[in-house]
Design a protein around this motif. Sequence first.
Motif, PDB file in Angstrom:
ATOM      1  N   SER A  80       0.733  -1.257   0.055  1.00 14.35           N
ATOM      2  CA  SER A  80       0.116   0.273  -0.003  1.00 14.35           C
ATOM      3  C   SER A  80       0.894   1.368   0.346  1.00 14.35           C
ATOM      4  O   SER A  80       0.236   2.241  -0.748  1.00 14.35           O
ATOM      5  CB  SER A  80      -1.484  -0.140   0.590  1.00 14.35           C
ATOM      6  OG  SER A  80      -2.273  -0.823   1.115  1.00 14.35           O
ATOM      7  N   ASP A  81       1.779   1.236   0.754  1.00 13.93           N
ATOM      8  CA  ASP A  81       2.933   2.614   0.810  1.00 13.93           C
ATOM      9  C   ASP A  81       3.561   2.340  -0.647  1.00 13.93           C
ATOM     10  O   ASP A  81       3.565   3.372  -1.429  1.00 13.93           O
ATOM     11  CB  ASP A  81       4.530   2.324   2.073  1.00 13.93           C
ATOM     12  CG  ASP A  81       3.728   1.828   3.366  1.00 13.93           C
ATOM     13  OD1 ASP A  81       2.467   2.762   3.918  1.00 13.93           O
ATOM     14  OD2 ASP A  81       4.599   0.996   4.257  1.00 13.93           O
ATOM     15  N   ALA A 130       1.616   1.432  -3.677  1.00 13.39           N
ATOM     16  CA  ALA A 130       1.013   2.600  -4.634  1.00 13.39           C
ATOM     17  C   ALA A 130       1.180   3.901  -4.499  1.00 13.39           C
ATOM     18  O   ALA A 130       0.352   4.600  -5.464  1.00 13.39           O
ATOM     19  CB  ALA A 130      -0.256   1.868  -4.323  1.00 13.39           C
ATOM     20  N   LYS A 131       1.393   4.229  -2.816  1.00 14.04           N
ATOM     21  CA  LYS A 131       1.014   5.404  -3.324  1.00 14.04           C
ATOM     22  C   LYS A 131       2.170   6.561  -3.739  1.00 14.04           C
ATOM     23  O   LYS A 131       2.590   7.812  -3.431  1.00 14.04           O
ATOM     24  CB  LYS A 131       0.746   5.930  -1.557  1.00 14.04           C
ATOM     25  CG  LYS A 131      -0.213   5.622  -0.899  1.00 14.04           C
ATOM     26  CD  LYS A 131      -0.464   5.364   0.945  1.00 14.04           C
ATOM     27  CE  LYS A 131      -1.521   5.161   1.587  1.00 14.04           C
ATOM     28  NZ  LYS A 131      -1.513   5.046   2.798  1.00 14.04           N
ATOM     29  N   GLN A 174       7.942   3.933  -9.039  1.00 10.47           N
ATOM     30  CA  GLN A 174       6.900   2.915  -9.020  1.00 10.47           C
ATOM     31  C   GLN A 174       7.220   2.633  -9.749  1.00 10.47           C
ATOM     32  O   GLN A 174       6.713   2.088 -11.236  1.00 10.47           O
ATOM     33  CB  GLN A 174       5.439   3.217  -9.165  1.00 10.47           C
ATOM     34  CG  GLN A 174       5.330   3.964  -7.811  1.00 10.47           C
ATOM     35  CD  GLN A 174       3.063   3.388  -7.812  1.00 10.47           C
ATOM     36  OE1 GLN A 174       3.051   2.666  -7.833  1.00 10.47           O
ATOM     37  NE2 GLN A 174       3.217   4.800  -6.913  1.00 10.47           N
ATOM     38  N   TYR A 229      -4.642  -2.910  -5.224  1.00 10.70           N
ATOM     39  CA  TYR A 229      -3.501  -1.996  -4.543  1.00 10.70           C
ATOM     40  C   TYR A 229      -3.515  -1.008  -4.642  1.00 10.70           C
ATOM     41  O   TYR A 229      -2.797   0.382  -5.126  1.00 10.70           O
ATOM     42  CB  TYR A 229      -1.975  -2.572  -4.593  1.00 10.70           C
ATOM     43  CG  TYR A 229      -1.562  -3.143  -3.234  1.00 10.70           C
ATOM     44  CD1 TYR A 229      -1.776  -2.547  -1.981  1.00 10.70           C
ATOM     45  CD2 TYR A 229      -1.553  -4.866  -3.465  1.00 10.70           C
ATOM     46  CE1 TYR A 229      -1.543  -3.554  -1.390  1.00 10.70           C
ATOM     47  CE2 TYR A 229      -1.596  -5.339  -2.822  1.00 10.70           C
ATOM     48  CZ  TYR A 229      -1.279  -5.290  -1.487  1.00 10.70           C
ATOM     49  OH  TYR A 229      -1.167  -5.917  -0.090  1.00 10.70           O
TER      50      TYR A 229
END
Length: 315
Positions: A165-166, A168-169, A175, A197
């Motif tokens: 989740s981290d 994806a942010k 990324q 995600y």
Amino acid sequence: MFKKRHLAATAALLITGAFAVTGCSGGAGAADSGSKSDDLKGLTGVIGSKDFSEQYILAYLTTDLLNAHGANLTTNTKLVGSANTRQALTDKQFLGYWEYTGTAWITYLKNTQPITDPKKQFDAVAEADLKQNSVKWMDPAPLNNTYAFAIRSSQAKKLGVKTLSDVAKLPKDQQTFCIESEFSTRDDGWPGLKKAYGIDVPDSNVKLLDTGVIYTATQKGNDCNFGEVFQTDGRIKALDLTVMKDDKQFFPVYQGAFTMQDAVFQKYPKIADVMAKLSPLLTTEQMQELNAKVDVDGEEPADVAKQFLKDKGLI
């Protein structure tokens, strides 16, 4: 380590060709001085594997152990891809090989939702595979060779990431991912992970690499920040990589177990007793150590397997 599961159109040709390769190796013979019994006398055939180090080790472990109890088996580690190895089993060219619960449940049994509880997942797979395909599952090892994403530890600290989740942010330019071709198309791989995600990156952010290359590419950080890895791979620790927590529990459980033709098992049911001497020893941590001997230290899988069995007093 790997899990090649893409069904190529030339699967039958690959299987046929693999059995003609002279590199097909034999395990310890029934007359080996470390033989423990003749419980499996008369059992012949081929123990197969997929094409990565953990599978090679498991194949040799199984061949040598069963041979120490009277069997006369050989080992074939030449097939490429999970689907080809599975087909060799169902076509009765392999007596058996080690499979993973998540792979069988999603890929072979065509279920869309994994079962998160390892025991319930194993029981469901074993029951369905036996009923539908006459494939018998031995009791599983504790190891869970599930997919994961890792990043070099220094970069993990710099970016402040601990979970998927981290990841994806993060800004899109951070990324960046290295994955293998099979993972790129699997429902339990890249397409499903992106959806779970909310990862939305251009194709240029994703590099398709061979499994072994992914680890070194992730450690170097030039091609990608995040590499697709496997929980039992010894290179994670050796290369100082940090695994991102799958906080949404997207990936299935990939518990390992020896699978075989049920007809052969019915004739030699003591195989279960013999395999029960080995399987409980194969934890995730133990497989990381064994895999590291091959992928990091450069030892031969057959040698690693034989030494482990000797160390544990099994042959």
